[in-house]
Design a protein around this motif. Sequence first.
Motif, PDB file in Angstrom:
ATOM      1  N   LYS A 149      -7.003  -1.366  -0.574  1.00  0.00           N
ATOM      2  CA  LYS A 149      -6.807  -0.575   0.639  1.00  0.00           C
ATOM      3  C   LYS A 149      -5.802  -1.264   1.569  1.00  0.00           C
ATOM      4  CE  LYS A 149      -8.452   3.026   2.990  1.00  0.00           C
ATOM      5  NZ  LYS A 149      -8.390   4.397   2.504  1.00  0.00           N
ATOM      6  N   ASN A 190      -4.374   5.050  -3.198  1.00  0.00           N
ATOM      7  CA  ASN A 190      -4.108   6.466  -2.935  1.00  0.00           C
ATOM      8  C   ASN A 190      -5.020   7.332  -3.805  1.00  0.00           C
ATOM      9  OD1 ASN A 190      -3.132   9.027  -2.644  1.00  0.00           O
ATOM     10  ND2 ASN A 190      -0.980   8.453  -2.771  1.00  0.00           N
ATOM     11  N   PRO A 191      -5.941   8.069  -3.195  1.00  0.00           N
ATOM     12  CA  PRO A 191      -6.886   8.852  -4.002  1.00  0.00           C
ATOM     13  C   PRO A 191      -6.241  10.036  -4.711  1.00  0.00           C
ATOM     14  CG  PRO A 191      -7.157   9.352  -1.674  1.00  0.00           C
ATOM     15  CD  PRO A 191      -6.151   8.250  -1.755  1.00  0.00           C
ATOM     16  N   ALA A 192      -4.973  10.285  -4.414  1.00  0.00           N
ATOM     17  CA  ALA A 192      -4.287  11.375  -5.112  1.00  0.00           C
ATOM     18  C   ALA A 192      -3.917  10.984  -6.540  1.00  0.00           C
ATOM     19  CB  ALA A 192      -3.023  11.770  -4.351  1.00  0.00           C
ATOM     20  N   TYR A 222       8.870   9.292  -2.704  1.00  0.00           N
ATOM     21  CA  TYR A 222       9.637  10.385  -2.103  1.00  0.00           C
ATOM     22  C   TYR A 222      11.055   9.946  -1.767  1.00  0.00           C
ATOM     23  CZ  TYR A 222       5.647  13.494  -1.706  1.00  0.00           C
ATOM     24  OH  TYR A 222       4.594  14.326  -2.003  1.00  0.00           O
ATOM     25  N   ARG A 240       3.449   7.561   5.099  1.00  0.00           N
ATOM     26  CA  ARG A 240       2.049   7.544   5.524  1.00  0.00           C
ATOM     27  C   ARG A 240       1.756   8.597   6.598  1.00  0.00           C
ATOM     28  NH1 ARG A 240      -0.944   3.524   3.721  1.00  0.00           N
ATOM     29  NH2 ARG A 240      -2.302   3.448   5.531  1.00  0.00           N
ATOM     30  N   GLU A 253      -2.161  15.918  -2.361  1.00  0.00           N
ATOM     31  CA  GLU A 253      -1.602  15.758  -1.010  1.00  0.00           C
ATOM     32  C   GLU A 253      -2.712  15.846   0.037  1.00  0.00           C
ATOM     33  OE1 GLU A 253       1.197  14.711  -0.239  1.00  0.00           O
ATOM     34  OE2 GLU A 253       2.448  15.052  -1.987  1.00  0.00           O
ATOM     35  N   ARG A 263      -5.881  15.158  -0.351  1.00  0.00           N
ATOM     36  CA  ARG A 263      -6.757  13.984  -0.416  1.00  0.00           C
ATOM     37  C   ARG A 263      -6.077  12.771   0.197  1.00  0.00           C
ATOM     38  NH1 ARG A 263      -9.301  12.268  -5.260  1.00  0.00           N
ATOM     39  NH2 ARG A 263     -10.961  11.606  -3.884  1.00  0.00           N
ATOM     40  N   GLN A 264      -4.767  12.681   0.003  1.00  0.00           N
ATOM     41  CA  GLN A 264      -4.055  11.564   0.623  1.00  0.00           C
ATOM     42  C   GLN A 264      -4.052  11.720   2.149  1.00  0.00           C
ATOM     43  OE1 GLN A 264      -0.132  10.798  -0.946  1.00  0.00           O
ATOM     44  NE2 GLN A 264       0.011   8.815   0.099  1.00  0.00           N
ATOM     45  N   ASP A 283      -7.338  10.698   3.425  1.00  0.00           N
ATOM     46  CA  ASP A 283      -7.495   9.251   3.314  1.00  0.00           C
ATOM     47  C   ASP A 283      -6.770   8.557   4.474  1.00  0.00           C
ATOM     48  OD1 ASP A 283      -8.395   6.958   1.684  1.00  0.00           O
ATOM     49  OD2 ASP A 283      -6.245   6.543   1.533  1.00  0.00           O
TER      50      ASP A 283
END
Lengths: 573, 336
Positions: A254, A260-262, A306, B59, B86, B88-89, B92
Motif C-alpha cells: 500500500k 491497485n485492486p483493479a 497512462y 492517483r 477503474e 475499484r481503483q 481505493d
Amino acid sequence: MLAALAGVPWTLAAQRGVPPAQSKGLPRAESRGPAPGASRIQFADVTARAGIGFVHKSGATPEKRMFETFGSGVAWIDYDNDGFQDLFFVNGVPGSPNALYHNNHDGTFTDVTARAGVEGSGAPGSPAAAAAKTGAAVGDFDNDGYLDLYVTALGPNTLYRNNHDGTFSDVTASAGVGGPPTEWSTSTGFLDFDRDGDLDLYVANYLDYRVADNPYCGQAKEGYRMYCHPTMFDGVADRLYRNEGNGTFTDISKQAGIANPAGKGLGVAFCDYDRDGWTDIYVANDTVRNFLYHNTGKGTFVDEAYRAAVGFDLNGRPQAGMGTDCADVDGPSTRQADNGLPEIFVTNFSEELNTLYENRGDGLFEDVSAKAGLGSGFLPLGFGTKLFDADNDGDLDIHVTNGHVIDNVTLYRPTLSYAQKDLLYENLGGGRFRDVTAEAGAALQATRVGRGLAVADFDNDGLLDVAISSLNQPAVLLRNTGARAGNWIMIRAKGRKSNAFGLGATVTIETSEGRQVREINNVASYLSSNDIRLHVGLGAAKIIQRIEVAWPGGTKQVLTNVAVNQILVIDEP
Amino acid sequence: MPAGFRTLVCAAFVAWQAAAPSAPIQERLERVRAELYSRTDRLAENVTELKQILALDPRSADAHMLLGIAYSTWGSKELKGEAIGEFRQALDLNPRLVEVRFFLARLYLDLGRAGRAREELDAALAQTPGNPEFLALLGEAERQLKNPRRAIEVTRQALQADPSFAPARFYLALALLDASQRDEGIKEMEQVVRAGAPVADAYLALGSAYVEAGRTADAIATLSQGLRVDALRPELHIALARAYRSKGLLEKADAELMLGKPKRSAMSDSSDYPYQQVELDFYLERGMIKLQRGQLAAAAEAFKKVLEFEPAHEAATRELAEVNRRLRAKKPGGAR
C-alpha cells in the motif's frame, strides 16, 4: 578484483574455477545448424534424453474451476552453485508434487525433489495441501551466495531457503511472505527495488476467486461449460514485500503504491525503462489495463501506464495480458533505431496481437506490434515468453508458448484449438521480426497447451535453451541446436555491496558490432524464472572492447578487452 | 468497439502528445463530468481526455471514477471489466466516493453478479442510510438473488424516501411480479409506463404480465409500444409473438418471432446467460407456434433445441411429448 585486471582477456576456468564453457559428454545426436532452407535458429526436443519426466497436473474437473486452466511455471536455478543450471517445475493441482532436477553436466538431469524438500504437497489437512501452485521466483534473499526459491499459489505461497547442502527449508512463516491463504498469486520475482543490497519480493495477484463460489459459464448444454471470463471476478492487488535484511519481509504494497485492486496480474517483468538506475515493474493484467510502476527511488512507485501508453492496445482497449518481458530489442546501438532503452513485450489472448511497445525514450512507448512483424501471434493465445538472443547475432529474438484457456474451445469456435504451436520470431535487426517457427525444427511443430516458459543455457555451450511447462502434459526441454551466428558472453555477477547475484545491475557491452545495454534480471515470462546469468550474443565481434557494470549498489565497474565465448564471473569491487 | 472510436482515440493521443492541454485538472474534470452526465455523443473524446488527465495525475480518484462511468456508458462487455477496475481503483483512492459503489453495483447486476452488487449497496447504505437510489438498486439485487419479499421491502423504503423515484417503482413492480402478486405488479408497472419511462424492460415486463393475465390486447399494445422504445430487443419480439399466438394470430406470431431471432456472434456473446435465455425463449415460442399451426416436425425440432440448452426444461419436455404423440397418431396404425 576484476577492475584491477581490466585489459586482460578473461578466460573462465583459469580465473574463477567455474566449470568449462560446455558440458562434457553432451550428446550430439542433433546435428548442429539448420537444414537447407531452414532458419539458423533450431531447437531439438531433448526432454526424454535429459531424463526430465515431469508431467504437470491441473486437476481439471467438469466444474471448470478457474485455476485449472492457468497452468504452472518453470524456473532455472543453479541451487548447488556448480555452474550448471538446474531445473524446477511447479505442479498445479493441490497435493501434487513440484519437481527439482539436478543438472548432471552431461545433458542429463536427476530428479532430486524428495531430497531437496521442495515437493510442496503440504501436510494432509494443511492450507498448503489445498493450494493450487502456480509460479516460481529464484533469488538469493539472504545473500548467502545460494539461490532460494519462492513458489506462489492459489493459497499460501512458500519461501524455500537454500541450506547449501542440496536441501531447502520452508521459511515462509518466519519470513512473513505466505500471503493470505485465499489469495491467487501468479508471477513473482525478486528485485532490489530500494537498492539497499538485499532482494525484495514482488508478487502479482490475479482474481478474487473462491473455489466454493464457482459460477457456471458457457452454454448450458452438456459439454459446453467453459472457464469463466475474468470479468466474472474482481481483481486483487499485487504485493510488494520489503526485505528487512534479517530473514524477514514487510508487506509495503500500500505505502509503495502498487496495491491497485483493479489489477488481474498474470505476468511480471522488471527493468529500468528510463535508465534512471531504479528498477521499474511492468504487470501484464488479464482483460484490464496493464500497469507500469515507475520506481521513484524513494521507496514508492507511480503507475505511469497512462502517461507511457503501455496499458492498452493501439485502439485504446485493454487486452488479456498473460506473459511479459522487457528488454532492448532494437539494439545494438549501431543500428539507427536503437536508443539502448528496453521495450516491453506482452503475450495476449487469442485474436489479440501480442504487443510490442517500443520505448521512444521520452517516457512514451508506441505499440509497434504489427509493423514489427508479429502478426502471426493474432490467433494463438500466448502465455510464457522470453526475449533472448537465440542465435547470438547480437539482437533479441522472441519465443512464445501458446495454448488456449478454454479446453472445449472448438465447440464454440471451430477455427481455434486448445493445444497450439509455439511461436519463434527471429529478430532481423532493429526490432523487426520474422516468424521462423516452421523452419526451426520438428520440436517447434508440436502442439501443446503451453503455459510457463523459461530460458537458460543448461549445457553452457553459449546458446540459450528453453524449458516449457504445459498444462496437464509432460514438460518439454528444447535444446538450442542452431548455427551460431556469432560469439557470446555469459556474465555471472557476484555482488558484494549489491545483492549477491547482482540482480538489477545494468551491463553495457561495447564491441565492433555496437553497444548493447542489458540488465541482470531473471524475471520475465509467465509464472517462470530464467537463467540468472546474463547472456549476450555478440555477432561477429572477436573481442569485447568494454564492459561497464552499473551495480545496484551504486558502483560502476569497467572491464576492457574481454575475451568472447566464455562464462565470465564479475565480482563487484 | 466502433472503428470511429479507434481513430478518435489514436488521433486524440497524437494531438495530445504534440501539445498537452494546459487547463487545470480540476477544471477539465468538471467539464468531462458535465458531459458524461448530460450527453453520450462525446464518449470517445471524454475517454481520451480522462486518460490524459490520468497521465498527469494517476492517483486522481475522480478521473478513475469518471473513466469508469464512460466505459460503462460505452456498454461493450470488454470495457465493463475495465470500468469495474477503474471504479475499484477510485474507491481505493477515495473511499468517500460513495456514488462509485452505485455504479459498481449496476455493473455487477449487468454481469449477473447480484451478490457483489448487494455488498456494494450495503456498504453504500452504511455510508448514506436511506438513500433512495441505493435502496432501489438493492431491491433489484435482492430480486435477482431470489428474495422478492426483501426486494419489495427495500424498494418500498426507496419510494417512501422519494415517491417520484421511477426506478424504485420499476424495481418494485418487478419484485411484485416475481412474488406472484401479479395484479399489484401490473398496477405499479402501469404507472411506470404511463410516466413514459424510456425503458424497454418496463414494457416487456408489463406486456408479459398482461399475457399471463389473459389481457392479450393490452399486451399487444404495450409490447408494440416497447418496440418503439427499442426495436432491437429480441425479447420484445418474442413476447409479442407470444401475445399474437395467445390471440390465435399464428401467422402474425410466426412473422414477429422471426424478427426476434437471436444472432449468434462471438463466443463470449453466445456463452452469456442473457443471450442463452433469449435463445431458449425463442425456440420455445417457435415450438409452440409451430405446434399450434400443426407443423409438427418444425415444432419437434424447436423443442429439442430448447432441451439442448436445458435438458430438464419442463414445458419443452411436455410439449415435445405432445408433438411425438401427435406424430405417432398420424402414422397409419400409430395411435391406439
